[in-house]
Design a protein around this motif. Sequence first.
Motif, mmCIF file in Angstrom:
data_model
loop_
_atom_site.group_PDB
_atom_site.id
_atom_site.type_symbol
_atom_site.label_atom_id
_atom_site.label_comp_id
_atom_site.label_asym_id
_atom_site.label_seq_id
_atom_site.Cartn_x
_atom_site.Cartn_y
_atom_site.Cartn_z
ATOM 1 N N SER A 30 14.719 50.720 104.471
ATOM 2 C CA SER A 30 15.687 49.887 103.769
ATOM 3 C C SER A 30 15.014 49.141 102.615
ATOM 4 O O SER A 30 15.589 48.997 101.533
ATOM 5 N N TYR A 31 13.765 48.698 102.828
ATOM 6 C CA TYR A 31 13.027 48.002 101.767
ATOM 7 C C TYR A 31 12.733 48.959 100.608
ATOM 8 O O TYR A 31 12.875 48.608 99.440
ATOM 9 N N ARG A 32 12.333 50.155 100.916
ATOM 10 C CA ARG A 32 12.011 51.132 99.866
ATOM 11 C C ARG A 32 13.261 51.478 99.036
ATOM 12 O O ARG A 32 13.174 51.629 97.823
ATOM 13 N N ARG A 33 14.385 51.603 99.672
ATOM 14 C CA ARG A 33 15.616 51.883 98.932
ATOM 15 C C ARG A 33 15.969 50.733 98.001
ATOM 16 O O ARG A 33 16.327 50.933 96.837
ATOM 17 N N ALA A 34 15.829 49.498 98.501
ATOM 18 C CA ALA A 34 16.162 48.331 97.685
ATOM 19 C C ALA A 34 15.168 48.172 96.542
ATOM 20 O O ALA A 34 15.535 47.825 95.411
ATOM 21 N N ALA A 35 13.916 48.430 96.766
ATOM 22 C CA ALA A 35 12.900 48.303 95.716
ATOM 23 C C ALA A 35 13.075 49.395 94.672
ATOM 24 O O ALA A 35 12.770 49.183 93.492
ATOM 25 N N GLY A 36 13.550 50.536 95.065
ATOM 26 C CA GLY A 36 13.776 51.619 94.113
ATOM 27 C C GLY A 36 14.926 51.317 93.160
ATOM 28 O O GLY A 36 14.984 51.855 92.046
ATOM 29 N N ARG A 37 15.858 50.485 93.549
ATOM 30 C CA ARG A 37 17.000 50.136 92.697
ATOM 31 C C ARG A 37 16.648 49.091 91.646
ATOM 32 O O ARG A 37 17.357 48.935 90.672
ATOM 33 N N ILE A 38 15.557 48.333 91.861
ATOM 34 C CA ILE A 38 15.194 47.268 90.933
ATOM 35 C C ILE A 38 14.372 47.859 89.790
ATOM 36 O O ILE A 38 13.352 48.525 90.009
ATOM 37 N N HIS A 39 14.842 47.612 88.561
ATOM 38 C CA HIS A 39 14.116 48.050 87.364
ATOM 39 C C HIS A 39 14.088 46.888 86.392
ATOM 40 O O HIS A 39 15.048 46.127 86.268
ATOM 41 N N SER A 40 12.944 46.752 85.723
ATOM 42 C CA SER A 40 12.870 45.716 84.692
ATOM 43 C C SER A 40 13.156 46.346 83.340
ATOM 44 O O SER A 40 12.848 47.508 83.104
ATOM 45 N N PRO A 41 13.718 45.578 82.442
ATOM 46 C CA PRO A 41 14.024 46.136 81.108
ATOM 47 C C PRO A 41 12.730 46.422 80.348
ATOM 48 O O PRO A 41 11.707 45.747 80.534
ATOM 49 N N LYS A 42 12.734 47.419 79.511
ATOM 50 C CA LYS A 42 11.557 47.853 78.779
ATOM 51 C C LYS A 42 11.010 46.750 77.876
ATOM 52 O O LYS A 42 9.797 46.557 77.817
ATOM 53 N N PRO A 43 11.844 45.987 77.133
ATOM 54 C CA PRO A 43 11.275 44.936 76.272
ATOM 55 C C PRO A 43 10.543 43.851 77.077
ATOM 56 O O PRO A 43 9.539 43.303 76.623
ATOM 57 N N LEU A 44 11.028 43.579 78.302
ATOM 58 C CA LEU A 44 10.356 42.569 79.138
ATOM 59 C C LEU A 44 8.970 43.057 79.564
ATOM 60 O O LEU A 44 8.001 42.308 79.536
ATOM 61 N N ASP A 45 8.865 44.351 79.920
ATOM 62 C CA ASP A 45 7.567 44.906 80.283
ATOM 63 C C ASP A 45 6.585 44.834 79.125
ATOM 64 O O ASP A 45 5.409 44.483 79.302
ATOM 65 N N GLU A 46 7.046 45.149 77.930
ATOM 66 C CA GLU A 46 6.170 45.122 76.758
ATOM 67 C C GLU A 46 5.721 43.696 76.445
ATOM 68 O O GLU A 46 4.573 43.465 76.063
ATOM 69 N N LYS A 47 6.607 42.734 76.612
ATOM 70 C CA LYS A 47 6.271 41.335 76.351
ATOM 71 C C LYS A 47 5.218 40.825 77.344
ATOM 72 O O LYS A 47 4.258 40.142 76.980
ATOM 73 N N VAL A 48 5.365 41.193 78.613
ATOM 74 C CA VAL A 48 4.400 40.769 79.635
ATOM 75 C C VAL A 48 3.039 41.417 79.368
ATOM 76 O O VAL A 48 1.995 40.762 79.438
ATOM 77 N N LEU A 49 3.018 42.695 79.034
ATOM 78 C CA LEU A 49 1.761 43.388 78.759
ATOM 79 C C LEU A 49 1.059 42.823 77.531
ATOM 80 O O LEU A 49 -0.167 42.684 77.513
ATOM 81 N N SER A 50 1.812 42.492 76.493
ATOM 82 C CA SER A 50 1.173 41.925 75.292
ATOM 83 C C SER A 50 0.591 40.544 75.596
ATOM 84 O O SER A 50 -0.444 40.166 75.062
ATOM 85 N N GLY A 51 1.240 39.783 76.460
ATOM 86 C CA GLY A 51 0.710 38.475 76.856
ATOM 87 C C GLY A 51 -0.557 38.604 77.699
ATOM 88 O O GLY A 51 -1.473 37.787 77.628
ATOM 89 N N LEU A 52 -0.628 39.641 78.519
ATOM 90 C CA LEU A 52 -1.794 39.850 79.359
ATOM 91 C C LEU A 52 -3.005 40.330 78.574
ATOM 92 O O LEU A 52 -4.145 40.104 78.977
ATOM 93 N N LYS A 53 -2.772 40.993 77.437
ATOM 94 C CA LYS A 53 -3.897 41.470 76.637
ATOM 95 C C LYS A 53 -4.679 40.308 76.026
ATOM 96 O O LYS A 53 -5.862 40.428 75.759
ATOM 97 N N GLY A 54 -4.047 39.169 75.833
ATOM 98 C CA GLY A 54 -4.711 38.015 75.244
ATOM 99 C C GLY A 54 -5.556 37.227 76.238
ATOM 100 O O GLY A 54 -6.366 36.385 75.841
ATOM 101 N N ILE A 55 -5.414 37.492 77.531
ATOM 102 C CA ILE A 55 -6.170 36.755 78.552
ATOM 103 C C ILE A 55 -7.541 37.402 78.721
ATOM 104 O O ILE A 55 -7.653 38.613 78.906
ATOM 105 N N LYS A 56 -8.592 36.589 78.627
ATOM 106 C CA LYS A 56 -9.964 37.080 78.822
ATOM 107 C C LYS A 56 -10.570 36.369 80.022
ATOM 108 O O LYS A 56 -10.373 35.174 80.212
ATOM 109 N N PRO A 57 -11.327 37.086 80.824
ATOM 110 C CA PRO A 57 -11.926 36.455 82.002
ATOM 111 C C PRO A 57 -13.031 35.472 81.596
ATOM 112 O O PRO A 57 -13.670 35.625 80.561
ATOM 113 N N ILE A 58 -13.229 34.458 82.447
ATOM 114 C CA ILE A 58 -14.284 33.475 82.212
ATOM 115 C C ILE A 58 -15.610 34.082 82.669
ATOM 116 O O ILE A 58 -15.725 34.604 83.775
#
Length: 151
Positions: free
Chosen positions: A9-37
């Motif tokens: 039941s969890y796998r079926r519910a997780a398969g239905r959830i999708h994030s919009p493409k522009p949101l994924d690109e925005k999150v990835l671009s924000g993560l590229k600016g983070i550098k480890p200490i």
Amino acid sequence: MNSNHWESSYRRAAGRIHSPKPLDEKVLSGLKGIKPIKPSAAPGNRLLSKVASGFSAVALAIVLLHPAQYIGAAPGQLTPQDKASGLDRYRPKPSLITPKTDAWHGLRTEVEAGNYIELCAQWRRVQRSSGSEQLPADLTAKARQHCRILP
């Protein structure tokens, strides 16, 4: 319901959830600016490293400059001349080392160790003889507790 039902039941519910493409690109671009200490960038580590280096330099200097290294001395190694010349004067006098013991010290140590054979033999000799030599009070008390007079 068993765990397999919940998992499916969890796998079926997780398969239905999708994030919009522009949101994924925005999150990835924000993560590229983070550098480890970097761990070496902490100021406390540099100070600790300098202190450790200083202590090791002092220890090395002591080892290299100590005069015993040049005369070939080993720990605990003394020549006969050293023993005769000056080391005896630093030892305490024998009269200060040996404690003053009474005549009954050996018997008392045996009694404290739990060996009453010699005490009983001595007590029997004192009881049988009419001499003036008597056991001390503490040994007499122990003899009365642990010994009996044999005929």
